[in-house]
Structures are given as structure tokens and as C-alpha cells.
Write an enzyme that holds these catalytic residues in place. Structure first.
Site, short mmCIF file in Angstrom:
data_model
loop_
_atom_site.label_atom_id
_atom_site.label_comp_id
_atom_site.label_asym_id
_atom_site.label_seq_id
_atom_site.Cartn_x
_atom_site.Cartn_y
_atom_site.Cartn_z
CG ASN A 24 74.80 -28.04 127.93
OD1 ASN A 24 73.87 -27.94 128.59
ND2 ASN A 24 74.67 -27.85 126.56
CG HIS B 161 94.21 -38.29 147.85
ND1 HIS B 161 94.09 -38.10 149.02
CD2 HIS B 161 93.15 -38.67 147.15
CE1 HIS B 161 92.77 -38.11 149.44
NE2 HIS B 161 92.30 -38.35 148.25
CB ALA C 118 78.48 -35.14 126.07
CB ALA D 176 81.41 -37.38 123.21
#
Length: 202
Positions: A101, A132, A155, A173
Site C-alpha cells: 500500500n 552504517h 500499517a 501495526a
């Protein structure tokens, strides 16, 4: 309505790789910065990049591929607008089938593999490198990410280097995944931990 920028069409004409069995369609506000030696392989189906859901969207999508970078797509795959995808020199990004998405951030320095039937939600970040190195741990700075088949990622999830997410797993999420998750588990938190085992989702 199909919308493809002319500059993207010109880039497609010189992009190496095999698309004889599939299609690559960049839509909307999608910018491609692709090295002449990069390769795109679409085995079958359609690979949509920056595909808008109902109408053109304001989010700008970016795909950058370095020298000898490879992007392999096995079957129908959609990446929605706002993505920022970088496949570095000699790195490989493999996509099975499913969708990612809006506003995804994928930085592939070595290898990222995403399986078939995946559902990846908005604002997800995948980085297979620390970028790094910590002194004395240079050899572990970059490690592959592997996401199995039929995985659902919620999400605002971040998945870091060296992680394998097993088949059928669900990532809640807002999670930060720093260690591998077994198949058919619900995991969540910072860092993500297994919350429930033997789950199914649809």
C-alpha cells in the site's frame, strides 16, 4: 484510466530484463532512475507501480536501481503511490504476488524477498542494512530480509535486516521487527514478539 508518463515509457524501452510473459506499468506520478545495466524480470501477470486506487493521487513514487541491480516479479503485484524503492548496485529485490500500500520505503542493499499472496499496508519500511557499520561488526551490517507467502503486514511496520517472516504470519501495526517470526504467528510490539500462535487470516 491508464496514465503513464512519457519519460517512463522512454526508460522502459531501454530497461533490460525479460518481460515477455508479463507487463510492467508505471502509473501516475512515478519517477524511474534506473542504471542501464539494471534488469527487470516480470515472469507473468502485471506489475503496477504507483497504481492509484480510484483516481490520480498526489503521492510521488520513486524507483531507483543501481548498476547490475535486479528486480524480479513472479506474478501480479501492485505497489501503490508514494513509494520510495531503492535497489542498490548488485542487489536483488524479489516480489511474488500481492500488494504494497501507499508510502512504502524499501531500501535493498543485498536481497529482499517478498512471497506470494502478501498484503502489506501503508507506511511500511523494509531495510536490509544498517547503512552504517558498528566498529567490529562490519560483517553483519547488511543481511537479507525474507517475507513468506500469505503474510499480512500492518500499517507503520518497520522490518530490519536479517529478518525472516514465516508463511501465514501477521505483523501488528506499528511494530518494529528485529528478529525472525515463525510461520502462522501474530507478532507485535517494539521490538516485535510473538503474541499468538497457530493463527489464520483472510
Amino acid at each position: 484510466m491508464l496514465s503513464i508518463r512519457i519519460v517512463n515509457v522512454l526508460l522502459l524501452l531501454r530497461l533490460r530484463g525479460n518481460r515477455s510473459q508479463g507487463l510492467f506499468i508505471p502509473q501516475g506520478k512515478c519517477y524511474l532512475g534506473i542504471h542501464p545495466n539494471a534488469q527487470l524480470h516480470v515472469e507473468k501477470g502485471v506489475f503496477f507501480l504507483s497504481k492509484f486506487m480510484r483516481k490520480p493521487e498526489p503521492y510521488v513514487g520513486v524507483l531507483k536501481m543501481g548498476d547490475a541491480a535486479t528486480l524480479k516479479v513472479e506474478d501480479d503485484f501492485i505497489i501503490y503511490p508514494g513509494h520510495h524503492i531503492v535497489v542498490m548496485e548488485n542487489a536483488t529485490l524479489r516480489l511474488g504476488s500481492g500488494y504494497i500500500n501507499r508510502n512504502a520505503r524499501i531500501h535493498c542493499f543485498q536481497e529482499i524477498v517478498i512471497g506470494k499472496g502478501v498484503a502489506i499496508s501503508e507506511h511500511v519500511t523494509l531495510w536490509d542494512t544498517d547503512a552504517h557499520a558498528i566498529v567490529g561488526k562490519e560483517s553483519t551490517m547488511t543481511q537479507p530480509i525474507r517475507i513468506g507467502d500469505h503474510v499480512w503486514i500492518g500499517a507503520n511496520v518497520t522490518i530490519l535486516k536479517g529478518v525472516t517472516i514465516g508463511e501465514g504470519a501477521v505483523i501488528a501495526a506499528g511494530s518494529v521487527v528485529t528478529r525472525s517470526i515463525p510461520p502462522y504467528c501474530l507478532a507485535g510490539g517494539v521490538p516485535a514478539k510473538v503474541i499468538q500462535e497457530n493463527i489464520q487470516w483472510k
